[in-house]
Enzyme design. Structure first.
Site, PDB file in Angstrom:
ATOM      1  N   ASP A  80    -105.746  34.259 128.942  1.00 30.01           N
ATOM      2  CA  ASP A  80    -105.197  34.164 130.287  1.00 30.01           C
ATOM      3  C   ASP A  80    -105.444  32.752 130.797  1.00 30.01           C
ATOM      4  OD1 ASP A  80    -104.627  34.282 133.000  1.00 30.01           O
ATOM      5  OD2 ASP A  80    -105.489  36.289 133.238  1.00 30.01           O
ATOM      6  N   HIS A  81    -104.397  31.965 130.945  1.00 29.47           N
ATOM      7  CA  HIS A  81    -104.554  30.575 131.358  1.00 29.47           C
ATOM      8  C   HIS A  81    -104.967  30.432 132.817  1.00 29.47           C
ATOM      9  CE1 HIS A  81    -103.284  27.835 128.026  1.00 29.47           C
ATOM     10  NE2 HIS A  81    -103.076  29.031 127.507  1.00 29.47           N
ATOM     11  N   ARG A  82    -105.000  31.523 133.550  1.00 28.83           N
ATOM     12  CA  ARG A  82    -105.540  31.459 134.907  1.00 28.83           C
ATOM     13  C   ARG A  82    -107.061  31.361 134.869  1.00 28.83           C
ATOM     14  NH1 ARG A  82    -102.830  36.765 137.150  1.00 28.83           N
ATOM     15  NH2 ARG A  82    -103.592  37.359 135.100  1.00 28.83           N
ATOM     16  N   VAL A  83    -107.646  31.742 133.755  1.00 31.21           N
ATOM     17  CA  VAL A  83    -109.098  31.750 133.614  1.00 31.21           C
ATOM     18  C   VAL A  83    -109.595  30.532 132.841  1.00 31.21           C
ATOM     19  CG1 VAL A  83    -111.060  33.060 132.703  1.00 31.21           C
ATOM     20  CG2 VAL A  83    -109.116  34.257 133.716  1.00 31.21           C
ATOM     21  N   SER A  84    -108.854  30.121 131.836  1.00 31.55           N
ATOM     22  CA  SER A  84    -109.281  29.019 130.977  1.00 31.55           C
ATOM     23  C   SER A  84    -108.054  28.278 130.476  1.00 31.55           C
ATOM     24  CB  SER A  84    -110.111  29.561 129.811  1.00 31.55           C
ATOM     25  OG  SER A  84    -110.671  28.504 129.081  1.00 31.55           O
TER      26      SER A  84
END
Length: 106
Positions: A80-84
């Site tokens: 999840d690119h919202r997290v990393s």
């Protein structure tokens, strides 16, 4: 190892205590034993990533100007690119590769 065996045994039997369970953040799946070469996972909240391992296969390998055959497995990361970001994911996979090169040190 004895504690780990106990934990795994109770988890498989569905007898873990609530304190031993928590929502996962990273899921690891291995479908290699079913003959799958690579795994492309879907992330379900609250997970933030999934690492998938395929079967171990003989692969041609070039290193230091020499060509040979070695055993290798494909490891994939869905994140999840919202997290990393991708750089952190790449470092994570590289570290897994380093650790698997020396399993006796795990």
């Amino acid at each position: 190892m004895e504690q780990l065996r106990d934990l795994v045994s109770r988890a498989r039997a569905g007898r873990l205590q609530r304190a031993e369970m928590a929502d996962p953040t990273i899921t690891v799946t291995n479908l290699g034993d079913l003959g799958v070469e690579s795994v492309y996972g879907v992330i379900y909240p609250p997970q933030v990533a999934m690492v998938g391992f395929g079967r171990v296969m003989e692969q041609p390998w070039a290193e230091n100007g020499m060509i040979g055959v070695r055993h290798a497995a494909i490891a994939t990361l869905s994140a999840d690119h919202r997290v990393s970001d991708g750089m952190r994911g790449a470092r994570y996979l590289a570290r897994i590769e380093e650790l698997l090169q020396k399993p006796e040190e795990l």
